[in-house]
Design a protein around this motif. Structure first.
Motif, PDB file in Angstrom:
ATOM      1  N   TYR A  19       0.834  -1.214   0.000  1.00 39.05           N
ATOM      2  CA  TYR A  19       0.000   0.000   0.000  1.00 39.05           C
ATOM      3  C   TYR A  19       0.869   1.265   0.000  1.00 39.05           C
ATOM      4  CZ  TYR A  19      -2.894   3.828   1.585  1.00 39.05           C
ATOM      5  OH  TYR A  19      -3.498   5.057   1.678  1.00 39.05           O
ATOM      6  N   HIS A  20       1.853   1.324   0.940  1.00 38.57           N
ATOM      7  CA  HIS A  20       2.667   2.555   0.996  1.00 38.57           C
ATOM      8  C   HIS A  20       3.577   2.682  -0.235  1.00 38.57           C
ATOM      9  CE1 HIS A  20       1.872   2.315   5.528  1.00 38.57           C
ATOM     10  NE2 HIS A  20       1.287   3.415   5.117  1.00 38.57           N
ATOM     11  N   CYS A  21       3.954   1.555  -0.852  1.00 35.12           N
ATOM     12  CA  CYS A  21       4.778   1.643  -2.074  1.00 35.12           C
ATOM     13  C   CYS A  21       4.030   2.444  -3.144  1.00 35.12           C
ATOM     14  CB  CYS A  21       5.106   0.257  -2.619  1.00 35.12           C
ATOM     15  SG  CYS A  21       6.088  -0.777  -1.527  1.00 35.12           S
ATOM     16  N   TRP A  22       2.716   2.193  -3.263  1.00 33.31           N
ATOM     17  CA  TRP A  22       1.922   2.943  -4.261  1.00 33.31           C
ATOM     18  C   TRP A  22       1.867   4.415  -3.889  1.00 33.31           C
ATOM     19  CZ3 TRP A  22       1.588   0.550  -8.602  1.00 33.31           C
ATOM     20  CH2 TRP A  22       1.450  -0.841  -8.635  1.00 33.31           C
ATOM     21  N   ARG A  23       1.725   4.694  -2.581  1.00 32.62           N
ATOM     22  CA  ARG A  23       1.683   6.103  -2.156  1.00 32.62           C
ATOM     23  C   ARG A  23       3.030   6.786  -2.444  1.00 32.62           C
ATOM     24  NH1 ARG A  23      -2.649   7.611   1.030  1.00 32.62           N
ATOM     25  NH2 ARG A  23      -1.988   9.639   0.212  1.00 32.62           N
ATOM     26  N   MET A  24       4.134   6.014  -2.286  1.00 34.48           N
ATOM     27  CA  MET A  24       5.475   6.571  -2.559  1.00 34.48           C
ATOM     28  C   MET A  24       5.612   6.900  -4.047  1.00 34.48           C
ATOM     29  SD  MET A  24       7.553   3.903  -0.159  1.00 34.48           S
ATOM     30  CE  MET A  24       7.045   3.716   1.554  1.00 34.48           C
ATOM     31  N   LEU A  25       5.101   5.992  -4.901  1.00 35.35           N
ATOM     32  CA  LEU A  25       5.134   6.271  -6.338  1.00 35.35           C
ATOM     33  C   LEU A  25       4.291   7.509  -6.638  1.00 35.35           C
ATOM     34  CD1 LEU A  25       6.249   5.164  -9.053  1.00 35.35           C
ATOM     35  CD2 LEU A  25       4.007   4.114  -9.401  1.00 35.35           C
ATOM     36  N   GLY A  26       3.116   7.578  -6.007  1.00 32.33           N
ATOM     37  CA  GLY A  26       2.233   8.737  -6.187  1.00 32.33           C
ATOM     38  C   GLY A  26       2.903  10.029  -5.748  1.00 32.33           C
ATOM     39  N   ALA A  27       3.813   9.924  -4.777  1.00 33.14           N
ATOM     40  CA  ALA A  27       4.518  11.117  -4.269  1.00 33.14           C
ATOM     41  C   ALA A  27       5.726  11.461  -5.143  1.00 33.14           C
ATOM     42  CB  ALA A  27       4.942  10.895  -2.823  1.00 33.14           C
ATOM     43  N   GLY A  28       5.919  10.737  -6.248  1.00 34.23           N
ATOM     44  CA  GLY A  28       6.933  11.160  -7.219  1.00 34.23           C
ATOM     45  C   GLY A  28       8.179  10.297  -7.302  1.00 34.23           C
ATOM     46  N   ALA A  29       8.244   9.203  -6.531  1.00 29.50           N
ATOM     47  CA  ALA A  29       9.453   8.370  -6.567  1.00 29.50           C
ATOM     48  C   ALA A  29       9.720   7.868  -7.993  1.00 29.50           C
ATOM     49  CB  ALA A  29       9.303   7.183  -5.624  1.00 29.50           C
ATOM     50  N   ARG A  30      11.004   7.727  -8.324  1.00 32.06           N
ATOM     51  CA  ARG A  30      11.388   7.223  -9.654  1.00 32.06           C
ATOM     52  C   ARG A  30      11.095   5.729  -9.735  1.00 32.06           C
ATOM     53  NH1 ARG A  30      17.109   5.811 -10.941  1.00 32.06           N
ATOM     54  NH2 ARG A  30      17.617   6.740  -8.941  1.00 32.06           N
ATOM     55  N   MET A  31      11.423   5.018  -8.659  1.00 35.52           N
ATOM     56  CA  MET A  31      11.162   3.583  -8.585  1.00 35.52           C
ATOM     57  C   MET A  31      11.032   3.213  -7.110  1.00 35.52           C
ATOM     58  SD  MET A  31      13.422   0.421 -10.132  1.00 35.52           S
ATOM     59  CE  MET A  31      12.911   0.634 -11.831  1.00 35.52           C
ATOM     60  N   VAL A  32      10.134   2.273  -6.802  1.00 34.31           N
ATOM     61  CA  VAL A  32       9.956   1.827  -5.423  1.00 34.31           C
ATOM     62  C   VAL A  32      10.161   0.314  -5.378  1.00 34.31           C
ATOM     63  CG1 VAL A  32       8.427   1.751  -3.416  1.00 34.31           C
ATOM     64  CG2 VAL A  32       8.224   3.644  -5.060  1.00 34.31           C
ATOM     65  N   VAL A  33      11.001  -0.125  -4.453  1.00 32.98           N
ATOM     66  CA  VAL A  33      11.219  -1.554  -4.247  1.00 32.98           C
ATOM     67  C   VAL A  33      10.766  -1.879  -2.833  1.00 32.98           C
ATOM     68  CG1 VAL A  33      12.886  -3.446  -4.300  1.00 32.98           C
ATOM     69  CG2 VAL A  33      13.294  -1.387  -5.684  1.00 32.98           C
ATOM     70  N   GLY A  34       9.801  -2.785  -2.721  1.00 33.85           N
ATOM     71  CA  GLY A  34       9.385  -3.258  -1.405  1.00 33.85           C
ATOM     72  C   GLY A  34       9.966  -4.638  -1.180  1.00 33.85           C
ATOM     73  N   VAL A  35      10.260  -4.964   0.069  1.00 30.51           N
ATOM     74  CA  VAL A  35      10.630  -6.357   0.385  1.00 30.51           C
ATOM     75  C   VAL A  35       9.746  -6.817   1.541  1.00 30.51           C
ATOM     76  CG1 VAL A  35      13.021  -6.343  -0.460  1.00 30.51           C
ATOM     77  CG2 VAL A  35      12.582  -5.639   1.887  1.00 30.51           C
ATOM     78  N   ASP A  36       9.227  -8.028   1.406  1.00 27.18           N
ATOM     79  CA  ASP A  36       8.406  -8.609   2.472  1.00 27.18           C
ATOM     80  C   ASP A  36       8.439 -10.129   2.319  1.00 27.18           C
ATOM     81  OD1 ASP A  36       5.987  -7.299   4.416  1.00 27.18           O
ATOM     82  OD2 ASP A  36       5.965  -9.471   4.067  1.00 27.18           O
ATOM     83  N   PRO A  37       8.756 -10.843   3.403  1.00 26.99           N
ATOM     84  CA  PRO A  37       8.893 -12.303   3.264  1.00 26.99           C
ATOM     85  C   PRO A  37       7.575 -13.062   3.196  1.00 26.99           C
ATOM     86  CG  PRO A  37       9.558 -11.565   5.474  1.00 26.99           C
ATOM     87  CD  PRO A  37       9.170 -10.351   4.715  1.00 26.99           C
TER      88      PRO A  37
END
Ligand SMILES: C[S@@+](CC[C@H](N)C(=O)[O-])C[C@H]1O[C@@H](n2cnc3c(N)ncnc32)[C@H](O)[C@@H]1O
Length: 324
Positions: free
Chosen positions: A135-153
């Motif tokens: 969820y927050h990865c999408w918000r980070m992209l929406g806030a202008g990030a060039r690329m977002v990498v999430g990690v979760d096991p």
């Protein structure tokens, strides 16, 4: 199937070859059906979902994918059933073609607490450690990030992310099925690293902080969110057993203790930007998360305490910079 090549190209440009070499095997291993009894059903449903290029709004409190008017009644009902098959949905909320996924957590509240304080994400390469379903990865992209990498096991988190990504379409956002500790030491490539809701799950919080520092480029920003207690420097709670019914909670420091740990690990400019008690409106059972939630984890007579008699959940957000 996600095309990871743009991610690999970005990481290779930054000389993170060692990590890139590990990613395909980590993905294959996580998705091996023998590892998880539910995986076959989830993957089947994921496969059946329509590939889309839906109009999305990543800057709203509900991450919004498509409009109800874009699909007919039958497709709407089918999609709702398909989305329910990925129960429990913990982080959100989402609005998917008008289907409101009212998740256990109002994760947008956490975002609202930090968004004004962090370095603007424009054009930044961002890592979200323990990103849940993204969820927050999408918000980070929406806030202008060039690329977002999430990690979760956790596999279900990765699959829920892939569900949303399939509906939104190709985007520079990736969630990898791995823990932070699987990222090779000294992958110092990220402009901003988030670790939210993870530190208290780690048996060694100091190692977690050092691993986070190892992901940041010189001067990059850490956004750390974790459970804290009231108290002076040096004070820290280690529950003897469960904390709010969770078995895997290890250390809840006071804010001053946490800052002293961060400084000792080499972080600069450490400052607390928010402390908030978790309310029964922020974490609760819904029709998309039908298990027990915070209400059942607190002392019914006194909501200042957990059901084990420990201080009720309070979370701090701390910003810091990697040296350099
Ligand atoms: C409480 S949730 C927080 C989710 C999200 N970051 C948020 O703040 O809403 C913690 C997440 O960390 C993940 N996690 C646990 N251990 C981890 C590790 N070693 N590395 C990365 N993620 C981890 C869990 O699977 C879970 O999704």
């Amino acid at each position: 199937m996600i095309n990871y090549q743009p991610l690999y190209d970005t990481l290779l440009d930054l000389k993170a070859d060692e990590w890139v070499a590990l990613i395909p095997e980590a993905i294959e291993k996580a998705f091996k059906l023998s590892n998880n009894g539910n995986a076959a059903g989830w993957l089947d449903t994921l496969e059946q979902l329509p590939t889309n290029d839906a109009r999305s709004d990543l800057n709203a409190h509900q991450v919004k994918v498509g409009n109800k008017a874009d699909i007919d009644e039958q497709s709407y009902e089918r999609l709702e059933q398909q989305l329910q098959s990925f129960h429990p949905w913990r982080k959100g909320p989402y609005d998917v073609f008008g289907i409101e996924i009212d998740t256990e957590w109002r994760s947008d509240w956490k975002w609202d607490r930090l968004k004004q304080h962090i370095e603007p994400l424009d054009n930044r390469l961002v890592l979200d450690v323990g990103c849940g379903n993204g969820y927050h990865c999408w918000r980070m992209l929406g806030a202008g990030a060039r690329m977002v990498v999430g990690v979760d096991p956790l596999l279900l988190n990765v699959i829920q992310f892939q569900v949303i990504r399939k509906l939104i379409g190709e985007s520079p956002v990736y969630v990898l099925p791995m823990g932070l500790e699987q990222i090779p030491a000294a992958t110092k490539v990220f402009d901003t690293v988030f670790s939210m809701g993870v530190l208290y799950h780690r048996r060694s919080p100091i190692d977690h902080l050092l691993e986070l520092k190892d992901c940041l480029r010189a001067g990059g920003e850490l956004v750390l969110e974790t459970l804290v207690i009231d108290g002076k420097e040096g004070e820290v709670l280690m529950p003897e057993g469960r904390y709010a019914k969770m078995r895997n909670v290890w250390f809840l420091p006071s804010c001053d203790t946490l800052i002293s740990w961060m400084k000792r690990c080499g972080f600069k400019n450490c400052r607390v930007i928010d402390v908030a008690s978790t309310s029964l409106d922020e974490q609760r059972s819904t029709e998309w998360m039908r298990f027990h939630s915070l209400k059942e984890f607190l002392d019914p007579e006194n909501h200042q305490l957990t059901c084990e008699g420990l201080p009720a959940p309070k979370r701090a957000i701390i910003l810091a910079n990697a040296p350099g």
